[in-house]
Scaffold this motif. Structure first.
Motif, PDB file in Angstrom:
ATOM      1  N   ARG A 114       0.817   6.013  -6.829  1.00  0.00           N
ATOM      2  CA  ARG A 114      -0.624   5.868  -6.578  1.00  0.00           C
ATOM      3  C   ARG A 114      -0.919   6.003  -5.082  1.00  0.00           C
ATOM      4  O   ARG A 114      -1.866   6.683  -4.685  1.00  0.00           O
ATOM      5  CB  ARG A 114      -1.104   4.521  -7.114  1.00  0.00           C
ATOM      6  CG  ARG A 114      -2.473   4.095  -6.658  1.00  0.00           C
ATOM      7  CD  ARG A 114      -3.558   4.327  -7.677  1.00  0.00           C
ATOM      8  NE  ARG A 114      -4.851   4.006  -7.115  1.00  0.00           N
ATOM      9  CZ  ARG A 114      -5.474   2.833  -7.243  1.00  0.00           C
ATOM     10  NH1 ARG A 114      -4.921   1.871  -7.960  1.00  0.00           N
ATOM     11  NH2 ARG A 114      -6.642   2.628  -6.685  1.00  0.00           N
ATOM     12  N   LEU A 115      -0.095   5.365  -4.253  1.00  0.00           N
ATOM     13  CA  LEU A 115      -0.293   5.451  -2.807  1.00  0.00           C
ATOM     14  C   LEU A 115      -0.090   6.873  -2.292  1.00  0.00           C
ATOM     15  O   LEU A 115      -0.831   7.335  -1.431  1.00  0.00           O
ATOM     16  CB  LEU A 115       0.663   4.507  -2.079  1.00  0.00           C
ATOM     17  CG  LEU A 115       0.332   3.024  -2.140  1.00  0.00           C
ATOM     18  CD1 LEU A 115       1.467   2.215  -1.539  1.00  0.00           C
ATOM     19  CD2 LEU A 115      -0.974   2.723  -1.422  1.00  0.00           C
ATOM     20  N   VAL A 116       0.916   7.558  -2.806  1.00  0.00           N
ATOM     21  CA  VAL A 116       1.189   8.928  -2.377  1.00  0.00           C
ATOM     22  C   VAL A 116       0.023   9.840  -2.760  1.00  0.00           C
ATOM     23  O   VAL A 116      -0.386  10.700  -1.985  1.00  0.00           O
ATOM     24  CB  VAL A 116       2.517   9.431  -2.985  1.00  0.00           C
ATOM     25  CG1 VAL A 116       2.648  10.937  -2.874  1.00  0.00           C
ATOM     26  CG2 VAL A 116       3.692   8.737  -2.318  1.00  0.00           C
ATOM     27  N   ALA A 117      -0.525   9.641  -3.936  1.00  0.00           N
ATOM     28  CA  ALA A 117      -1.624  10.479  -4.415  1.00  0.00           C
ATOM     29  C   ALA A 117      -2.908  10.252  -3.632  1.00  0.00           C
ATOM     30  O   ALA A 117      -3.682  11.181  -3.421  1.00  0.00           O
ATOM     31  CB  ALA A 117      -1.871  10.221  -5.908  1.00  0.00           C
ATOM     32  N   ALA A 118      -3.143   9.019  -3.207  1.00  0.00           N
ATOM     33  CA  ALA A 118      -4.388   8.701  -2.501  1.00  0.00           C
ATOM     34  C   ALA A 118      -4.142   7.561  -1.509  1.00  0.00           C
ATOM     35  O   ALA A 118      -4.561   6.425  -1.739  1.00  0.00           O
ATOM     36  CB  ALA A 118      -5.472   8.307  -3.499  1.00  0.00           C
ATOM     37  N   PRO A 119      -3.445   7.843  -0.392  1.00  0.00           N
ATOM     38  CA  PRO A 119      -3.107   6.773   0.544  1.00  0.00           C
ATOM     39  C   PRO A 119      -4.316   6.092   1.172  1.00  0.00           C
ATOM     40  O   PRO A 119      -4.217   4.946   1.595  1.00  0.00           O
ATOM     41  CB  PRO A 119      -2.247   7.461   1.604  1.00  0.00           C
ATOM     42  CG  PRO A 119      -2.505   8.904   1.448  1.00  0.00           C
ATOM     43  CD  PRO A 119      -2.927   9.131   0.038  1.00  0.00           C
ATOM     44  N   GLY A 120      -5.442   6.763   1.204  1.00  0.00           N
ATOM     45  CA  GLY A 120      -6.642   6.147   1.750  1.00  0.00           C
ATOM     46  C   GLY A 120      -7.299   5.168   0.788  1.00  0.00           C
ATOM     47  O   GLY A 120      -8.221   4.453   1.152  1.00  0.00           O
ATOM     48  N   ASP A 121      -6.824   5.126  -0.426  1.00  0.00           N
ATOM     49  CA  ASP A 121      -7.379   4.262  -1.466  1.00  0.00           C
ATOM     50  C   ASP A 121      -6.306   3.277  -1.916  1.00  0.00           C
ATOM     51  O   ASP A 121      -5.778   3.375  -3.014  1.00  0.00           O
ATOM     52  CB  ASP A 121      -7.852   5.129  -2.645  1.00  0.00           C
ATOM     53  CG  ASP A 121      -8.499   4.303  -3.748  1.00  0.00           C
ATOM     54  OD1 ASP A 121      -8.995   3.207  -3.462  1.00  0.00           O
ATOM     55  OD2 ASP A 121      -8.486   4.771  -4.904  1.00  0.00           O
ATOM     56  N   ALA A 122      -5.960   2.347  -1.025  1.00  0.00           N
ATOM     57  CA  ALA A 122      -4.899   1.386  -1.306  1.00  0.00           C
ATOM     58  C   ALA A 122      -5.247   0.542  -2.528  1.00  0.00           C
ATOM     59  O   ALA A 122      -6.317  -0.042  -2.602  1.00  0.00           O
ATOM     60  CB  ALA A 122      -4.672   0.492  -0.095  1.00  0.00           C
ATOM     61  N   PRO A 123      -4.343   0.492  -3.505  1.00  0.00           N
ATOM     62  CA  PRO A 123      -4.629  -0.266  -4.722  1.00  0.00           C
ATOM     63  C   PRO A 123      -4.527  -1.775  -4.507  1.00  0.00           C
ATOM     64  O   PRO A 123      -3.781  -2.243  -3.648  1.00  0.00           O
ATOM     65  CB  PRO A 123      -3.546   0.205  -5.695  1.00  0.00           C
ATOM     66  CG  PRO A 123      -2.425   0.640  -4.834  1.00  0.00           C
ATOM     67  CD  PRO A 123      -3.053   1.169  -3.569  1.00  0.00           C
ATOM     68  N   ASP A 124      -5.278  -2.500  -5.298  1.00  0.00           N
ATOM     69  CA  ASP A 124      -5.160  -3.955  -5.337  1.00  0.00           C
ATOM     70  C   ASP A 124      -3.892  -4.255  -6.135  1.00  0.00           C
ATOM     71  O   ASP A 124      -3.754  -3.795  -7.273  1.00  0.00           O
ATOM     72  CB  ASP A 124      -6.387  -4.542  -6.028  1.00  0.00           C
ATOM     73  CG  ASP A 124      -6.337  -6.051  -6.132  1.00  0.00           C
ATOM     74  OD1 ASP A 124      -5.276  -6.662  -5.889  1.00  0.00           O
ATOM     75  OD2 ASP A 124      -7.376  -6.637  -6.473  1.00  0.00           O
ATOM     76  N   PRO A 125      -2.958  -4.990  -5.563  1.00  0.00           N
ATOM     77  CA  PRO A 125      -1.691  -5.215  -6.263  1.00  0.00           C
ATOM     78  C   PRO A 125      -1.774  -6.224  -7.405  1.00  0.00           C
ATOM     79  O   PRO A 125      -0.803  -6.385  -8.142  1.00  0.00           O
ATOM     80  CB  PRO A 125      -0.775  -5.732  -5.157  1.00  0.00           C
ATOM     81  CG  PRO A 125      -1.694  -6.393  -4.197  1.00  0.00           C
ATOM     82  CD  PRO A 125      -2.959  -5.561  -4.224  1.00  0.00           C
ATOM     83  N   ALA A 126      -2.911  -6.858  -7.607  1.00  0.00           N
ATOM     84  CA  ALA A 126      -3.013  -7.943  -8.590  1.00  0.00           C
ATOM     85  C   ALA A 126      -2.587  -7.521  -9.997  1.00  0.00           C
ATOM     86  O   ALA A 126      -1.853  -8.262 -10.674  1.00  0.00           O
ATOM     87  CB  ALA A 126      -4.434  -8.509  -8.616  1.00  0.00           C
ATOM     88  N   ASP A 127      -3.016  -6.362 -10.454  1.00  0.00           N
ATOM     89  CA  ASP A 127      -2.638  -5.920 -11.801  1.00  0.00           C
ATOM     90  C   ASP A 127      -1.144  -5.623 -11.895  1.00  0.00           C
ATOM     91  O   ASP A 127      -0.511  -5.928 -12.908  1.00  0.00           O
ATOM     92  CB  ASP A 127      -3.430  -4.678 -12.208  1.00  0.00           C
ATOM     93  CG  ASP A 127      -4.902  -4.983 -12.455  1.00  0.00           C
ATOM     94  OD1 ASP A 127      -5.241  -6.150 -12.724  1.00  0.00           O
ATOM     95  OD2 ASP A 127      -5.714  -4.044 -12.361  1.00  0.00           O
TER      96      ASP A 127
END
Length: 158
Positions: A134-147
């Motif tokens: 997910r980070l590689v695909a869109a590094p500017g859109d850091a995911p919320d790690p909660a899930d």
């Protein structure tokens, strides 16, 4: 349309207190975090605890120094350990990433993590791969790690 995964886990074995994963980077894809602008910053923003990991990677500053230019599977190792810690595993658990491109081929890495619960380690490796992709695909859109953490925690046995 979702971008293809750059890192994949081909198989995992569990023995002697370690989950050992064969991790592959897609053919032709860059192997290092430095090839993905914004990736190290996104990791630090999403999982700030990674910066506190100890690492025998050769730098006196440990993984913090490595984040800017390390192998994607090495990043996956530390993401897995951090997800495990956030899901209740001891922060003292360690991992290791090694490779032998002559024997295994370019882009093939062996990642292992120690565990307090084998199912948590298995879940963490899978979730770490999804997180890194997910980070590689869109590094500017850091995911919320909660899930991701919730799915790892759900694997914990009694």
């Amino acid at each position: 349309m979702r971008a293809p995964d750059v890192v994949s886990i081909e198989r995992v074995t569990v023995a002697d207190g370690r989950a050992k994963a064969l991790v592959c980077v897609s053919a032709g894809a860059p192997l290092r975090t430095s090839a993905y602008p914004g990736l190290p910053t996104a990791v630090r923003a999403s999982l700030p605890g990674v910066a506190r990991h100890t690492c025998v990677c050769g730098s006196a500053r440990g993984i913090e120094a490595e984040l800017d230019d390390t192998e994607l599977p090495h990043l996956l190792e530390h993401v897995a350990l951090e997800l495990m810690a956030l899901a209740g595993s001891p922060r003292s658990l360690a991992g290791e990433t090694v490779w032998d491109f002559v024997t295994d081929g370019r882009g093939v890495f062996r990642v292992s993590v120690a565990y307090d619960d084998d199912l948590v380690a298995l879940a963490a490796l899978g979730e770490a791969a999804a997180f890194v992709n997910r980070l590689v695909a869109a590094p500017g859109d850091a995911p919320d790690p909660a899930d991701y953490v919730a799915r790892v925690a759900a694997a914990r046995t009694a």
